[in-house]
Write an enzyme that holds these catalytic residues in place. Sequence first.
Site, mmCIF file in Angstrom:
data_model
loop_
_atom_site.group_PDB
_atom_site.id
_atom_site.type_symbol
_atom_site.label_atom_id
_atom_site.label_comp_id
_atom_site.label_asym_id
_atom_site.label_seq_id
_atom_site.Cartn_x
_atom_site.Cartn_y
_atom_site.Cartn_z
ATOM 1 N N CYS A 101 0.836 -1.202 0.000
ATOM 2 C CA CYS A 101 0.000 0.000 0.000
ATOM 3 C C CYS A 101 0.868 1.248 0.000
ATOM 4 O O CYS A 101 0.600 2.211 -0.727
ATOM 5 C CB CYS A 101 -0.932 -0.014 1.206
ATOM 6 S SG CYS A 101 -2.085 1.395 1.269
ATOM 7 N N CYS A 197 -6.272 -3.892 6.957
ATOM 8 C CA CYS A 197 -7.393 -2.949 6.920
ATOM 9 C C CYS A 197 -8.582 -3.473 6.134
ATOM 10 O O CYS A 197 -9.726 -3.151 6.448
ATOM 11 C CB CYS A 197 -6.933 -1.604 6.370
ATOM 12 S SG CYS A 197 -6.482 -1.615 4.611
#
Length: 362
Positions: A101, A197
């Site tokens: 990410c 997440c």
Amino acid sequence: MRVVAAMSGGVDSAVAAARMLDAGHEVVGVHLALSQSAATLRESARGCCTIEDAGDARRVADRLGIPFYVWDMADRFREDVMEDFVAEYAAGRTPNPCLRCNERIKFAALLDKALALGFDAVATGHYAQIVDGPDGRELHRAVDPAKDQSYVLGVLDAEQLSRSFFPLGDTTKPHIREEAAARGFSVAKKPDSHDICFIADGDTKGWLTGRLGTAPGEIVDDAGKVVGTHEGAFAYTVGQRRGLGLKVPREDGAKRYVVEVQPATRRVVVGTAELLGVDLLDADHGRWCGPAPAGEVRVGAQVRAHGEEIPATATADGDRVQVRLDRRIRGVAPGQSVVLYDGTRVVGSATIARTGRVEASA
């Protein structure tokens, strides 16, 4: 400077945005919408990037008096992080989605868009420090070892570092919460997000099964004897001990761990803890936070976000890196990242392709 402050809705990014404003920069707050179906409410400290988080970020921006926008990067996040995560597990590797990410979303897609819109840099709430060195800006560990996030930033290159700010690296987390409270931020006591997440309930095995289906296979010991079965090799990772469901115990009662995942044969190999010890890492996808190492260099090597740094020798050849650890460590899986340090400075990172033992390779 004109700076995009990435605002997740948490306390860290809120204080980071405030500090950039205090430093005299022209700051615009941006919340990244990474989920195509964000839950209305966050589940405790799990997950992030929900509608609630976007609202929290907006309230902080309003209090600071800065413009605020939500940038939709859900498609990019799905392709570059989530699909990569699934593909890596399907191939028998253990990826770190936070590094992907940072590499592909926060410091590639976000930074690229910010620069295209005329901004000069991006600021985030990561706990790390940037120091001006003889060869340009350097990435260093944060002063708070409990919160240091330099490991997950080891994928950044020199150009990205030149356009990045980490305003929290010189402060401990308790002081950040005190500062947030003093500034009147409603997020001052908000719990930190943790785990992956996009798997808000923490059930990685169930999440992967939902996308890959079941693929029954055998669990075998290091001699090839079948000691159990499984519904998908992707649900196992090197070093795992719990949840194996073995039907045949060892005669000596020793605990067994996953020592290898073989997706092609759908086999999971288990063995004693001794078989987990490795001191040789062959890695690829080398990323350097400055000049690439020349020849053989002494470094500190870290293979987990908050793992121990092990003295080592590293040799780089293009984007390939070989790391020889001074002592063996357990539970290192292909797909994990090894981040290299010179003191507190991050040299760079690479993705582990194979592990072994120095004596066995001689």
